[in-house]
Scaffold this active site. Structure first.
Site, PDB file in Angstrom:
ATOM      1  N   LYS A 121       0.834  -1.209   0.000  1.00 26.16           N
ATOM      2  CA  LYS A 121       0.000   0.000   0.000  1.00 26.16           C
ATOM      3  C   LYS A 121       0.867   1.257   0.000  1.00 26.16           C
ATOM      4  CE  LYS A 121      -3.111   2.708   2.822  1.00 26.16           C
ATOM      5  NZ  LYS A 121      -2.383   3.499   3.791  1.00 26.16           N
ATOM      6  N   ASP A 139      -6.953   1.616   1.318  1.00 28.47           N
ATOM      7  CA  ASP A 139      -6.901   1.793   2.768  1.00 28.47           C
ATOM      8  C   ASP A 139      -8.223   1.323   3.366  1.00 28.47           C
ATOM      9  OD1 ASP A 139      -8.752   3.762   2.197  1.00 28.47           O
ATOM     10  OD2 ASP A 139      -7.748   5.323   3.358  1.00 28.47           O
TER      11      ASP A 139
END
Length: 216
Positions: A121, A139
């Protein structure tokens, strides 16, 4: 609506709501963005933005950061949480950037993910926001909303990322991931909406009565 129709409607509506998508984390270059994203793990962007000015005043490039003692970094970033691990990661990755990449942040997913404290990420955020490379960082907001809008089966964030990449045009990814985050923070929050409250949820699923339980 079919899934593709829902995705198209969401894309258009979010563009209307958020035509501009400023990057939430304050930074001045790829290195400061990388550090800010690393610090944002289990911490709000707002808190990170309060902490980083003091850190970046000491060092805003890897060449300078490698000389800052870990204890000094740790003391500054303590409000962000997980400071022992994060401070060591910042110190270690700074040294690696200098030794292996001439002090520059590499524009490469695999290279970024090999750095201490940098997962997929974080690498995706840096690639998208620092270098403009199409990526879809997922997220908690995106993972939650994608399930509420039935754009994914929500088994995990990796599955959500794959599903969203299939649904949306590649050229929309970098802006759209921020638009979804902004909407999730403003309207479709974890507690404020359970899949039956906000505009997009009620438009896509007007007959929905049962709250959507987010799969982690």
């Amino acid at each position: 609506m079919l899934k593709a129709e829902r995705a198209n409607w969401v894309l258009k509506r979010l563009e209307e709501l958020y035509p501009e998508t400023p990057i939430p984390l304050d930074h001045t270059n790829p290195f400061t963005l990388l550090v800010a994203v690393l610090l944002s793990a289990q911490c709000t962007d707002e808190r990170v933005n309060k902490v980083t000015p003091a850190l970046f005043k000491l060092a805003d490039h890897a060449a300078a950061m490698q000389h800052i003692p870990v204890e000094t970094i740790r003391e500054i970033i303590k409000p962000c949480g997980l400071s022992p691990r994060k401070s060591k990661a910042i110190a270690d990755l700074s040294k690696i950037l200098v030794e292996q990449y001439g002090g520059e942040v590499p524009e490469d997913f695999a290279a970024l993910e090999s750095l201490p404290g940098v997962g997929h990420k974080t690498a995706s955020v840096v690639m998208a926001q620092a270098f403009g490379v199409p990526a879809f960082p997922v997220d908690t907001h995106i993972h939650r909303l994608a399930q509420r809008w039935k754009l994914t089966n929500g088994k995990n964030v990796d599955q959500t990322e794959r599903d969203l990449k299939k649904l949306f045009p590649k050229e929309s990814w970098n802006k759209l991931h921020l638009q979804i985050i902004f909407y999730g923070r403003e309207y479709c929050t974890a507690r404020g909406c359970d899949g039956t409250v906000c505009e997009i949820c009620t438009t896509l699923f007007p007959a929905r009565k049962t709250p959507v339980v987010t799969k982690k």
